[in-house]
Design a protein around this motif. Structure first.
Motif, short mmCIF file in Angstrom:
data_model
loop_
_atom_site.label_atom_id
_atom_site.label_comp_id
_atom_site.label_asym_id
_atom_site.label_seq_id
_atom_site.Cartn_x
_atom_site.Cartn_y
_atom_site.Cartn_z
N ARG A 181 -9.12 -7.49 8.04
CA ARG A 181 -8.32 -6.44 8.80
C ARG A 181 -8.62 -6.98 10.25
O ARG A 181 -7.51 -7.05 11.02
CB ARG A 181 -9.14 -5.04 8.91
N ALA A 225 -4.90 -2.70 -0.81
CA ALA A 225 -5.37 -2.45 0.62
C ALA A 225 -5.20 -3.58 1.47
O ALA A 225 -4.48 -3.35 2.50
CB ALA A 225 -6.75 -1.83 0.96
N LEU A 332 -6.19 2.34 6.53
CA LEU A 332 -6.24 1.63 4.99
C LEU A 332 -7.59 0.85 4.95
O LEU A 332 -8.24 1.05 3.80
CB LEU A 332 -5.20 0.46 4.91
N ALA A 336 -9.84 2.43 1.77
CA ALA A 336 -10.08 1.62 0.48
C ALA A 336 -11.19 1.90 -0.04
O ALA A 336 -11.35 1.94 -1.36
CB ALA A 336 -9.98 0.17 0.96
#
Length: 606
Positions: A181, A225, A332, A336
């Motif tokens: 991320r 995810a 997300l 997850a």
């Protein structure tokens, strides 16, 4: 320092004091909090070190590998008894190091270190998640306080099972998901150096089913995810899929061709695809109720509701204008592990739970708490952390699980039972073999006498008669016992271990369940099958076993799919045998045989 960390470093003294401490002190505080949590797991886990019988199942397979006999339990019978594939091969690799003489002691040390590593990776992952959204500041341990006080957490930090590896994989996967991320940046656009990271993350996520088959659910959630965060091209999607599936798919092909089935035998013996809601729900309560876990869970749920209500009070138009790809990626990231934890708990409840207190629920709790392992300092967060901390102190000091459950489905505090029976810290193979009587004594006596015999545990512990083995059985000695691990430790590697519960017996694993008293022990093998399989016709039958049942079992072993089932594990592994095993693995996995020999003869032989 990564770019994501640079972005979140405060630029003014006011920002640096946003959470109550100057930036440098806050960093020291956060490092201290993470280290203290890891140290807690290390100390409490070491103080409660132990191993159970199932750990010895791993170590016999490891000893067979090191002896050059392959990943089997018995020479000449290809049966996969290890649920955690990676754990088995990690122990085999570590035991090959000069100076390592007892794989069981290695399992204890490695399990403890991996558990600590899993918590440290999880804590650092949550710290990084917070830093990508907020200025640096003091973080308070909150969610992690829900796990650290549990006796089950301390117990399964060792135990010799794959639980430590499971925590290391879960913590490492969370850490990689957070990094994936962060590699997007705040604009949710992949950086130039980013693509290599999600590829590595996909590979690690894909290892889940090799850590434990049920962790495939977590693998799927984390992969989905990450894909939704990045929205990669078709070419990159395929590369991620290949990275995630290369080892699991390759091993599944090997498993089907080598063992002849699609799952480890314990999964068949425990009917892991079945549904037993009532038993599973009772197992979940057996973890939640003794520790009063409803208290911290309710507090965390109430705090989450408060946060959501405060957000909804803002201007909706302003909120919608602020939302973008970065916000969706953040959502997300938080969702997850929570979704994966809920699915994990759902699966455990569906299959009926386990007989070891808390063991199968711990991963679900761990996953669900990951986003709030650490929380940025605010007064409400401080109040929440303090309240959960009070519960944690009470839990450590006073709350322990019951020795066994009063329900119809037995659940045990396994660590306490083993400590009472084998000593406070049974961490060696000798601790299991030398302090047991009965079956081990009968095996030792048979070996001293040089008999080519089968030591048979009769039902209800009625004795251990020794029956002559058939001349075709090459093993010098055989033993039929319900404790597969200790039996494998007592019998030599060239001896034949017959599991009376199906975990390591190809025939027993494919029988129909007949008992629902204890999870994983639902397929007690009728002794007539053992005598029919390993003794010659006309051999006197021990008292307690009906001769007509043995005769029926002998006949049933020659009928229907049974001969091919046994050949898939006992016939020499040629190329054609491997191909036959591979192509017939699906139908063989679905095969079930009546447990009683008379009924089996009637249905299989007509």
């Amino acid at each position: 320092m990564s770019r994501s960390d640079q972005i979140s470093v405060p630029q003014t003294a006011r920002e640096s004091r946003a959470f109550g401490l100057p930036g440098t002190l806050a960093q020291w505080w956060n490092a201290l909090a993470v280290g203290a949590c890891g140290l807690t797991v290390l100390v409490l886990g070491y103080q409660r070190r132990w191993t159970n019988d199932d750990a010895l199942i791993y170590t016999r397979a490891v000893r067979q590998i090191l002896a050059g006999n392959g990943p089997v339990y018995n020479i000449g019978e290809r049966a996969e008894t290890s649920t955690g594939t990676l754990w088995q091969w990690m122990l085999a690799t570590g035991s090959a190091i000069p100076g390592v003489t007892d794989p069981l002691r290695l399992a204890v040390a490695l399990g403890l270190l991996l558990t600590v590593a899993g918590y440290l990776l999880a804590l650092d992952g949550t710290r990084r998640m917070v830093r990508t959204r907020r200025p640096a500041g003091a973080l308070l341990p909150v969610g992690v306080l829900l796990l650290l006080p549990l006796a089950a957490t301390w117990d399964y930090a060792t135990s010799g099972l794959e639980t430590g590896l499971s925590f290391a994989w879960l913590g490492g996967s969370w850490w990689l998901l957070v990094r994936a991320r962060a590699a997007l940046g705040r604009a949710a656009v992949p950086r130039a150096s980013g693509p290599a990271l999600p590829l590595a993350a996909a590979f690690v996520f894909g290892l889940g089913p090799l850590v434990r088959p049920d962790l495939a659910l977590v693998s799927g959630v984390f992969l989905v995810a990450m894909w939704l965060m990045w929205r990669p091209s078709l070419r990159r999607t395929l590369s991620w899929a290949c990275a995630a599936g290369v080892l699991p798919v390759a091993y599944e092909i090997f498993r089907a061709g080598y063992y002849g089935v699609l799952v480890p035998l314990p999964a068949l013996a425990k009917e892991a695809s079945g549904t037993q809601w009532e038993y599973g729900f009772n197992y979940l309560l057996n973890t939640l109720v003794p520790y009063c876990l409803w208290i911290p869970l309710t507090l965390l749920a109430a705090f989450a509701v408060r946060v959501l209500v405060l957000r909804r009070r803002r201007d909706p138009r302003r909120e919608r204008s602020r939302r973008g790809p970065a916000d969706r990626a953040d959502a997300l990231l938080v969702a997850a592990p929570v979704v994966a934890g809920l699915l994990s708990a759902f699966f455990v409840v569906k299959i009926g739970g386990d007989f070891m207190h808390g063991r199968m629920v711990l991963p679900a709790l761990f996953l669900g708490m990951l986003p709030v392992f650490l929380m940025p300092y605010r007064r409400p967060v401080a109040v929440l952390a303090g309240t959960v901390g009070v519960w944690a102190v009470v839990c450590v000091a006073l709350l322990r699980p019951p020795l066994d459950s009063p329900d119809s489905r037995l659940v045990f505090d396994s660590r306490t039972l083993y400590a009472r029976g084998l000593g406070e810290h049974p961490v060696s193979q000798s601790a299991h073999t030398e302090r047991h009587s009965g079956f081990p004594d009968a095996v030792r006596g048979t070996r001293r006498a040089g008999k080519h015999g089968l030591v048979l545990r009769l039902p209800y512990d009625a004795g251990f008669p020794v029956v002559p083995l058939a001349p075709r059985v090459r093993a010098p000695i055989a033993g039929a016992e319900a404790r597969l691990g200790s039996a494998g430790a007592v019998l030599p590697l060239d001896g034949r271990v017959v599991d009376l519960l199906g975990l390591g017996n190809p025939l027993g694993a494919h029988t129909e369940p007949t008992s629902h008293r204890k999870a994983g022990h639902e397929k007690p093998l009728h002794r007539a099958w053992v005598l029919a399989d390993l003794t010659a016709p006309g051999t006197p039958v021990p008292e307690g076993v009906e001769p007509r049942h043995v005769a029926a079992a002998r006949h049933a072993l020659t009928c229907g799919p049974v001969p091919e089932l046994l050949a898939s594990t006992r016939a020499p592994l040629t190329a054609s045998r491997f191909l036959d095993n591979l192509t017939g693995a699906w139908s063989r996995t679905q095969l079930r045989i009546p447990a009683h020999p008379v009924r089996a003869e009637r249905e299989l032989c007509g």
